[in-house]
Design an enzyme around this catalytic site. Structure first.
Site, PDB file in Angstrom:
ATOM      1  CG  ASP A 155      -0.185   0.144   2.530  1.00  0.00           C
ATOM      2  OD1 ASP A 155       0.843  -0.558   2.705  1.00  0.00           O
ATOM      3  OD2 ASP A 155      -0.570   0.968   3.379  1.00  0.00           O
ATOM      4  CG  HIS A 469      -1.093  -7.247  -1.370  1.00  0.00           C
ATOM      5  ND1 HIS A 469      -2.334  -7.438  -1.942  1.00  0.00           N
ATOM      6  CD2 HIS A 469      -1.197  -6.085  -0.673  1.00  0.00           C
ATOM      7  CE1 HIS A 469      -3.147  -6.455  -1.590  1.00  0.00           C
ATOM      8  NE2 HIS A 469      -2.476  -5.606  -0.824  1.00  0.00           N
ATOM      9  CG  ASP A 514       3.870 -16.154  -5.874  1.00  0.00           C
ATOM     10  OD1 ASP A 514       3.748 -14.952  -5.562  1.00  0.00           O
ATOM     11  OD2 ASP A 514       4.465 -16.549  -6.903  1.00  0.00           O
ATOM     12  CD  GLU A 523       0.871  -5.373   2.171  1.00  0.00           C
ATOM     13  OE1 GLU A 523      -0.001  -5.905   2.875  1.00  0.00           O
ATOM     14  OE2 GLU A 523       0.931  -4.145   1.966  1.00  0.00           O
TER      15      GLU A 523
HETATM   16  O1  G3I Z   1       1.676 -10.836  18.382  1.00  0.00           O
HETATM   17  C1  G3I Z   1       0.629 -11.789  18.214  1.00  0.00           C
HETATM   18  C2  G3I Z   1       1.019 -13.074  18.806  1.00  0.00           C
HETATM   19  O2  G3I Z   1       1.188 -12.937  20.178  1.00  0.00           O
HETATM   20  C3  G3I Z   1      -0.046 -14.121  18.482  1.00  0.00           C
HETATM   21  O3  G3I Z   1       0.376 -15.364  18.908  1.00  0.00           O
HETATM   22  C4  G3I Z   1      -0.291 -14.160  16.983  1.00  0.00           C
HETATM   23  C5  G3I Z   1      -1.414 -15.092  16.607  1.00  0.00           C
HETATM   24  O4  G3I Z   1      -2.044 -14.702  15.413  1.00  0.00           O
HETATM   25  O5  G3I Z   1      -0.611 -12.907  16.518  1.00  0.00           O
HETATM   26  C6  G3I Z   1       0.358 -11.945  16.748  1.00  0.00           C
HETATM   27  O6  G3I Z   1      -0.111 -10.735  16.279  1.00  0.00           O
HETATM   28  C7  G3I Z   1      -0.116 -10.538  14.900  1.00  0.00           C
HETATM   29  C8  G3I Z   1       0.772  -9.350  14.625  1.00  0.00           C
HETATM   30  O7  G3I Z   1       0.666  -8.970  13.306  1.00  0.00           O
HETATM   31  C9  G3I Z   1       2.219  -9.701  14.925  1.00  0.00           C
HETATM   32  O8  G3I Z   1       3.094  -8.686  14.560  1.00  0.00           O
HETATM   33  C10 G3I Z   1      -1.540 -10.274  14.453  1.00  0.00           C
HETATM   34  O9  G3I Z   1      -2.287 -11.471  14.559  1.00  0.00           O
HETATM   35  C11 G3I Z   1      -1.558  -9.768  13.045  1.00  0.00           C
HETATM   36  O10 G3I Z   1      -2.859  -9.383  12.693  1.00  0.00           O
HETATM   37  C12 G3I Z   1      -0.634  -8.585  12.898  1.00  0.00           C
HETATM   38  O11 G3I Z   1      -0.503  -8.291  11.552  1.00  0.00           O
HETATM   39  C13 G3I Z   1      -0.046  -7.010  11.173  1.00  0.00           C
HETATM   40  C14 G3I Z   1      -0.947  -6.523  10.053  1.00  0.00           C
HETATM   41  O12 G3I Z   1      -0.443  -5.293   9.558  1.00  0.00           O
HETATM   42  C15 G3I Z   1      -2.370  -6.332  10.474  1.00  0.00           C
HETATM   43  O13 G3I Z   1      -2.466  -5.381  11.456  1.00  0.00           O
HETATM   44  C16 G3I Z   1       1.380  -7.138  10.685  1.00  0.00           C
HETATM   45  O14 G3I Z   1       2.257  -7.425  11.777  1.00  0.00           O
HETATM   46  C17 G3I Z   1       1.836  -5.862  10.011  1.00  0.00           C
HETATM   47  O15 G3I Z   1       3.079  -6.096   9.411  1.00  0.00           O
HETATM   48  C18 G3I Z   1       0.822  -5.445   8.967  1.00  0.00           C
HETATM   49  O16 G3I Z   1       1.209  -4.230   8.451  1.00  0.00           O
HETATM   50  C19 G3I Z   1       0.565  -3.792   7.255  1.00  0.00           C
HETATM   51  C20 G3I Z   1       0.064  -2.396   7.539  1.00  0.00           C
HETATM   52  O17 G3I Z   1      -0.960  -2.468   8.494  1.00  0.00           O
HETATM   53  C21 G3I Z   1      -0.386  -1.701   6.265  1.00  0.00           C
HETATM   54  N1  G3I Z   1       0.646  -1.760   5.266  1.00  0.00           N
HETATM   55  C22 G3I Z   1       1.036  -3.086   4.934  1.00  0.00           C
HETATM   56  C23 G3I Z   1       1.583  -3.830   6.115  1.00  0.00           C
HETATM   57  C24 G3I Z   1       2.017  -5.241   5.787  1.00  0.00           C
HETATM   58  O18 G3I Z   1       1.000  -6.134   5.564  1.00  0.00           O
HETATM   59  O1  9MR Z   2      -3.621  -3.630   0.430  1.00  0.00           O
HETATM   60  C1  9MR Z   2      -3.830  -3.583   1.818  1.00  0.00           C
HETATM   61  C2  9MR Z   2      -2.592  -4.071   2.507  1.00  0.00           C
HETATM   62  O2  9MR Z   2      -1.511  -3.195   2.252  1.00  0.00           O
HETATM   63  C3  9MR Z   2      -2.838  -4.241   3.991  1.00  0.00           C
HETATM   64  O3  9MR Z   2      -1.749  -4.882   4.590  1.00  0.00           O
HETATM   65  C4  9MR Z   2      -4.071  -5.053   4.225  1.00  0.00           C
HETATM   66  C5  9MR Z   2      -4.425  -5.171   5.678  1.00  0.00           C
HETATM   67  O4  9MR Z   2      -4.596  -3.952   6.272  1.00  0.00           O
HETATM   68  O5  9MR Z   2      -5.179  -4.500   3.553  1.00  0.00           O
HETATM   69  C6  9MR Z   2      -4.987  -4.439   2.156  1.00  0.00           C
HETATM   70  O6  9MR Z   2      -6.125  -3.869   1.587  1.00  0.00           O
HETATM   71  C7  9MR Z   2      -7.246  -4.727   1.491  1.00  0.00           C
HETATM   72  C8  9MR Z   2      -8.322  -4.286   2.444  1.00  0.00           C
HETATM   73  O7  9MR Z   2      -7.873  -4.394   3.783  1.00  0.00           O
HETATM   74  C9  9MR Z   2      -9.570  -5.094   2.227  1.00  0.00           C
HETATM   75  N1  9MR Z   2      -9.981  -5.025   0.846  1.00  0.00           N
HETATM   76  C10 9MR Z   2      -8.982  -5.513  -0.087  1.00  0.00           C
HETATM   77  C11 9MR Z   2      -7.703  -4.720   0.031  1.00  0.00           C
HETATM   78  C12 9MR Z   2      -6.627  -5.333  -0.863  1.00  0.00           C
HETATM   79  O8  9MR Z   2      -6.700  -4.848  -2.136  1.00  0.00           O
END
Ligand code: G3I
Ligand code: 9MR
Ligand code: ZN
Length: 540
Positions: A155, A469, A514, A523
């Site tokens: 994103d 992604h 993939d 991503e």
């Molecule tokens: O820390 C817990 C852990 O204790 C537990 O056992 C485990 C079980 O699922 O979950 C862990 O937490 C996870 C956390 O990441 C760990 O860092 C959450 O479930 C998981 O939802 C969370 O995901 C994050 C995701 O955003 C959703 O919030 C990712 O770390 C983070 O890298 C990702 O970041 C996104 C940005 O929001 C938007 N841009 C893209 C980026 C990458 O996808």
């Molecule tokens: O593209 C978005 C990605 O960068 C984020 O990690 C992710 C979770 O926050 O969300 C993706 O966007 C999706 C949205 O959350 C739900 N609709 C589909 C989007 C992907 O195109």
């Protein structure tokens, strides 16, 4: 030649340096295996695998074929007597140089706010993006021009906390392995005097400086549109209004830390910039002191982009105190660090966007100041203990890495690389080489020695991921994805619709697809690339 057989044997698809640990992971009961010349099919070496084990993370029965002893350069495959084969790979004096450069160059491709020209971006060029000033959320008449920096990921959001992790890894890589950054990439700014890694980080650091609230010294948590744009929208076509989310303590803490670190590292190259970093760090520290009890950041109700929520800001404060102390030597920062070090509420060896304690520990241990040898000793012992734990898990793992099955979460490849980084730094600070072979296996995993048999880095390896992604890769009309990007990797959490539908029931390490749709497994982000740069810096 000639891969009539499905490629089942997992190897590092970049290849192996002659003297390094070389392990092929072979599905099934094991037995004799052959190292075969890929050109003529002749066996050049053979051996026997270790006894098979059931690998908990992949759910596979595997054995390990160790061919470390074979060092002659060439292109080979591994074959077994039951007809399995690996992808071809090289044994050579150096194998990591190109990948290291591409992993670093990826940050240029993540740049926001300037056109990527053909000279530097090749076919992945595009126009400048996100140049309008951002509206301060909740103060709609106020705007801030925070252009520049890197897009976070697939994103186009720009988030302070993960940006700080990414820069921290790159600056640490440069501090520990300056020789790895001697060659120009090149970048538009390349000047033959300041290394390109510092030019690239500066592009992000200057953006962060624009994210510091002029009025209070705190840091706006992030700059994004209200919603994510569609999956194939190019950055320059993403023209929805930009918003600054409210100030957070975690962003301000990370910023104080990264600015203090930058003040130290840039001083020999650019004194005025270094001075601006120190001033920024001190101002952020003052904000932290005035705001001891901040609630964790939460997205405002109308903002749906990445949250990077984190209720614990003591680890960011700990890191900031350590860097400010290391850079200035001032007693007040040392006292703050000592006080924070007594807290047990956060991890002192974590290196993720939510848990920055490890960077504080590294900064304190790497500083030459020795005012509290007892504290340094305690932290060092903890670091070694942590490294020993990771090594012990690696010893039992079928693929030789340090993740427990429940650690295949969103961005699991960051954990793989963070662990490798911790093992490297623990080895370096304690003066042992005990962890080196484990670090190798983490690298081998990234580049193909995993249950998917895939290289998790775009453009590198015989079977790299092809559909990350990543909006520019989807929308640019170029077949190949932008090169040098690290995929998040297996995530057993089934956190997107594709994963829910297609990956349910898979083993943790096999919970990967993939495909572009699977943002929770495939991503790419700046802070999954950055630890990869650090780890590969050790091997170039
Ligand atoms: O820390 C817990 C852990 O204790 C537990 O056992 C485990 C079980 O699922 O979950 C862990 O937490 C996870 C956390 O990441 C760990 O860092 C959450 O479930 C998981 O939802 C969370 O995901 C994050 C995701 O955003 C959703 O919030 C990712 O770390 C983070 O890298 C990702 O970041 C996104 C940005 O929001 C938007 N841009 C893209 C980026 C990458 O996808
Ligand atoms: O593209 C978005 C990605 O960068 C984020 O990690 C992710 C979770 O926050 O969300 C993706 O966007 C999706 C949205 O959350 C739900 N609709 C589909 C989007 C992907 O195109
Ligand atoms: Zn942009």
């Amino acid at each position: 030649m000639k891969h009539e057989q499905p490629i089942g044997i997992a190897v590092n698809q970049l290849g192996y340096r002659s003297q390094d640990t070389k392990i092929a992971v072979i599905p099934g009961q094991g037995g004799r295996f052959h190292l075969v010349d890929d050109q003529n099919g002749e066996t050049v070496w053979h051996g026997s695998t270790s006894p098979a084990i059931v690998d908990a993370a992949s759910g596979q029965t595997v054995s390990r074929g160790d061919f470390t002893g074979y060092e002659a350069p060439g292109t080979y495959r591994i074959e077994t007597e039951d007809g399995q084969t690996s992808a071809p790979f090289v044994i050579a004096e150096s194998v990591y140089e190109d990948a290291h450069r591409a992993l670093l160059k990826a940050f240029y491709y993540f740049r926001c706010g300037m056109a990527l020209d053909e000279l530097h971006a090749g076919p992945w060029k595009h126009e400048a993006c996100h140049l309008t000033p951002a509206i301060v959320h909740g103060e709609e008449s106020r705007q801030v021009d925070a252009w520049g920096g890197w897009h976070d990921a697939g994103d186009y959001g720009k988030y302070v906390v993960p940006g700080a992790k990414a820069v921290a890894d790159l600056l640490l890589a440069f501090e520990l392995y300056p020789e790895a950054f001697a060659q120009p990439l090149p970048l538009p700014e390349s000047d033959g005097s300041m290394p390109d890694v510092l030019h690239e980080c500066r592009y992000e650091l200057e953006w962060m400086q624009r994210m510091q609230d002029e009025e209070s010294g705190g840091l706006f948590h992030k700059l994004t549109t209200l919603q994510f744009p569609g999956g194939d929208v190019m950055p320059e076509a993403d023209t929805a209004a930009l918003y600054l989310s409210p100030i957070s303590a975690t962003a301000t803490g990370c910023y104080a830390a990264i600015m203090a670190m930058s003040a130290r590292i840039y001083a020999p190259y650019d004194e005025p910039f270094a001075a601006s970093c120190l001033k920024a760090a001190e101002r952020a520290w003052a904000w932290l002191a005035e705001h001891p009890d901040m609630p964790g950041f939460r997205n405002p109700a109308d903002i749906a982009t990445g949250e990077y929520g984190d209720g614990q800001d003591a680890d960011e404060r700990y890191w900031a105190a350590a860097e400010l102390y290391r850079t200035t030597g001032e007693g007040r920062y040392h006292e703050a660090f000592q006080a924070l070090a007594k807290q047990n509420a956060f991890g002192k060896y974590e290196l993720g966007w939510a848990d920055m304690g490890g960077y504080g520990t590294f900064a304190y241990l790497m500083s030459e100041r020795e005012e509290d040898p007892e504290l340094a000793e305690v932290l060092m012992r903890g670091l070694i203990q942590r490294a020993d734990e990771l090594a012990a898990v690696s010893e039992r793992d079928g693929y030789g890495i340090s993740l427990h099955p429940d650690q295949y979460i969103w961005g699991s490849n960051m954990l793989v690389l963070n662990h490798a980084m911790l093992l490297l730094i623990a080895g370096r600070l304690s003066g042992t080489e005990d962890y080196e072979s484990h670090v190798h296996e983490h690298v081998h995993y990234l580049f193909g020695a995993n249950v998917m048999g895939m290289s998790y880095v775009t453009g590198y390896g015989a079977k790299p991921i092809l559909y990350p992604h990543h909006r520019p890769s989807e929308g640019d009309g170029v077949k190949a994805p932008v090169p040098g990007l690290v995929s998040g990797g297996p995530n057993k959490g089934l956190q997107d619709d594709y994963a829910l539908k297609h990956l349910a029931g898979k083993a943790p390490a096999a919970s990967f697809a993939d495909v572009m749709e699977s943002y929770s497994t495939n991503e790419v982000t700046i802070y999954w690339n950055s630890p990869a740069v650090l780890v590969l810096s050790h091997f170039v």
